[in-house]
Design a protein around this motif. Structure first.
Motif, short mmCIF file in Angstrom:
data_model
loop_
_atom_site.label_atom_id
_atom_site.label_comp_id
_atom_site.label_asym_id
_atom_site.label_seq_id
_atom_site.Cartn_x
_atom_site.Cartn_y
_atom_site.Cartn_z
N LEU A 21 0.83 -1.20 0.00
CA LEU A 21 0.00 0.00 0.00
C LEU A 21 0.87 1.25 0.00
O LEU A 21 0.58 2.22 -0.71
CB LEU A 21 -0.94 0.01 1.20
CG LEU A 21 -2.17 -0.87 1.08
CD1 LEU A 21 -2.90 -0.97 2.41
CD2 LEU A 21 -3.11 -0.36 0.00
N GLN A 22 1.93 1.24 0.79
CA GLN A 22 2.83 2.38 0.83
C GLN A 22 3.46 2.65 -0.54
O GLN A 22 3.55 3.79 -0.98
CB GLN A 22 3.92 2.17 1.88
CG GLN A 22 4.85 3.35 2.02
CD GLN A 22 5.84 3.18 3.15
OE1 GLN A 22 5.87 2.17 3.85
NE2 GLN A 22 6.68 4.18 3.34
N LEU A 23 3.87 1.59 -1.22
CA LEU A 23 4.45 1.76 -2.56
C LEU A 23 3.44 2.35 -3.54
O LEU A 23 3.77 3.22 -4.35
CB LEU A 23 4.98 0.42 -3.09
CG LEU A 23 6.20 -0.15 -2.36
CD1 LEU A 23 6.52 -1.56 -2.86
CD2 LEU A 23 7.40 0.77 -2.54
N GLN A 24 2.19 1.86 -3.48
CA GLN A 24 1.13 2.40 -4.35
C GLN A 24 0.88 3.87 -4.05
O GLN A 24 0.73 4.69 -4.96
CB GLN A 24 -0.17 1.60 -4.17
CG GLN A 24 -0.16 0.24 -4.78
CD GLN A 24 -0.11 0.28 -6.30
OE1 GLN A 24 -0.72 1.12 -6.94
NE2 GLN A 24 0.64 -0.64 -6.88
N LEU A 29 1.11 9.54 -5.38
CA LEU A 29 1.27 10.86 -4.79
C LEU A 29 2.51 11.61 -5.28
O LEU A 29 2.64 12.82 -5.07
CB LEU A 29 1.32 10.75 -3.26
CG LEU A 29 0.01 10.30 -2.60
CD1 LEU A 29 0.27 9.90 -1.14
CD2 LEU A 29 -1.05 11.38 -2.69
N ARG A 30 3.41 10.90 -5.95
CA ARG A 30 4.67 11.51 -6.42
C ARG A 30 4.43 12.78 -7.24
O ARG A 30 5.12 13.79 -7.02
CB ARG A 30 5.48 10.48 -7.21
CG ARG A 30 6.90 10.97 -7.53
CD ARG A 30 7.77 9.88 -8.14
NE ARG A 30 7.97 8.81 -7.17
CZ ARG A 30 7.54 7.54 -7.33
NH1 ARG A 30 6.92 7.17 -8.43
NH2 ARG A 30 7.75 6.63 -6.40
N PRO A 31 3.47 12.80 -8.17
CA PRO A 31 3.26 14.04 -8.94
C PRO A 31 2.83 15.24 -8.09
O PRO A 31 2.98 16.38 -8.50
CB PRO A 31 2.14 13.67 -9.93
CG PRO A 31 2.18 12.18 -10.02
CD PRO A 31 2.64 11.70 -8.68
N ALA A 36 3.51 8.51 1.02
CA ALA A 36 2.71 7.80 2.01
C ALA A 36 3.01 8.27 3.43
O ALA A 36 2.19 8.07 4.32
CB ALA A 36 2.96 6.29 1.90
N SER A 37 4.14 8.90 3.64
CA SER A 37 4.52 9.34 4.97
C SER A 37 3.99 10.72 5.33
O SER A 37 4.02 11.09 6.50
CB SER A 37 6.05 9.38 5.10
OG SER A 37 6.57 8.09 4.97
N ASN A 38 3.53 11.49 4.35
CA ASN A 38 3.11 12.85 4.70
C ASN A 38 1.76 13.30 4.15
O ASN A 38 1.26 14.33 4.57
CB ASN A 38 4.20 13.86 4.34
CG ASN A 38 4.50 13.92 2.86
OD1 ASN A 38 3.76 13.43 2.03
ND2 ASN A 38 5.63 14.53 2.53
N TYR A 39 1.16 12.55 3.24
CA TYR A 39 -0.10 13.02 2.65
C TYR A 39 -1.19 13.20 3.69
O TYR A 39 -2.01 14.12 3.61
CB TYR A 39 -0.60 12.05 1.56
CG TYR A 39 -1.34 10.86 2.11
CD1 TYR A 39 -2.71 10.92 2.36
CD2 TYR A 39 -0.67 9.69 2.44
CE1 TYR A 39 -3.38 9.83 2.89
CE2 TYR A 39 -1.33 8.61 2.97
CZ TYR A 39 -2.69 8.68 3.20
OH TYR A 39 -3.35 7.62 3.74
#
Length: 151
Positions: A21-24, A29-31, A36-39
Motif C-alpha cells: 500500500l505504501q508503494l502504491q 502521490l509523487r506528482p 505515504a509518509s506525509n499526505y
C-alpha cells in the motif's frame, strides 16, 4: 490459535500488505510532491482547519520527532504554516496554506484511486467486516491485560 511453524504468518502478511500500500501511495502521490509518509498530514489538518502540533501528534500516532520532521518538509514546500498560538504562547498551531488547500482535492482523489485498487474485488459488506476486524486488532494492541496502554 496459530500454527507454531507459521506464528508470524499473520503479522508478515499485514506487514507485506502495508508495504505494498505504501508503494502504491508513493507512486500515485509523487506528482503532488507527497508520499505515504506525509499526505495524511494534509488531510488531517484540512479536516481540523487548524490544530496544535500536540493535537496533530495524537491524531497521527507517530512520535514527535517524526511529525516535526514531516511538518518541516511540508512547511518547506509551502503547504503548511506553523504559528505560535494566540491563546497559548507555548503551543504551535498548524494550518494549510492556500497551496496546501489546493492539494486537498487532488490528494483525496489519489487516495480514493488506491482504495479502489486495493478493494476492487471486495463488496461493501466485506470491506465493512475487514474494517471491524482491523479495529479489533488495533484495540487488542492498545490494551494490555485489559488496561489501555496509552493511559
Amino acid at each position: 490459535m496459530f500454527d507454531p511453524a507459521e506464528v508470524d504468518s499473520a503479522i508478515a502478511n499485514i506487514n507485506t500488505l502495508a508495504h505494498r500500500l505504501q508503494l502504491q501511495l508513493d507512486e500515485i502521490l509523487r506528482p503532488l510532491n507527497l508520499n505515504a509518509s506525509n499526505y495524511y498530514f494534509i488531510l488531517k489538518i484540512d479536516q481540523a482547519g487548524m490544530l496544535t502540533q500536540d493535537q496533530l501528534f495524537k491524531k497521527i500516532f507517530l512520535n514527535q520527532s517524526n511529525v516535526t520532521r514531516r511538518l518541516k518538509q511540508l512547511i518547506d514546500q509551502d503547504l503548511v504554516v506553523k504559528v505560535r498560538s494566540k491563546t497559548d504562547g507555548r503551543a504551535w498551531e498548524i494550518k494549510l496554506t492556500a497551496k496546501g488547500q489546493a492539494l486537498v482535492a487532488k490528494v483525496t482523489t489519489a487516495i480514493q484511486a488506491v482504495n479502489d485498487l486495493a478493494f476492487q474485488q471486495m463488496n461493501p459488506a466485506e470491506i465493512q467486516h475487514l474494517m471491524e476486524l482491523l479495529a479489533k486488532i488495533e484495540l487488542n494492541l492498545m490494551t494490555k491485560n485489559g488496561a489501555n496502554i496509552n493511559e
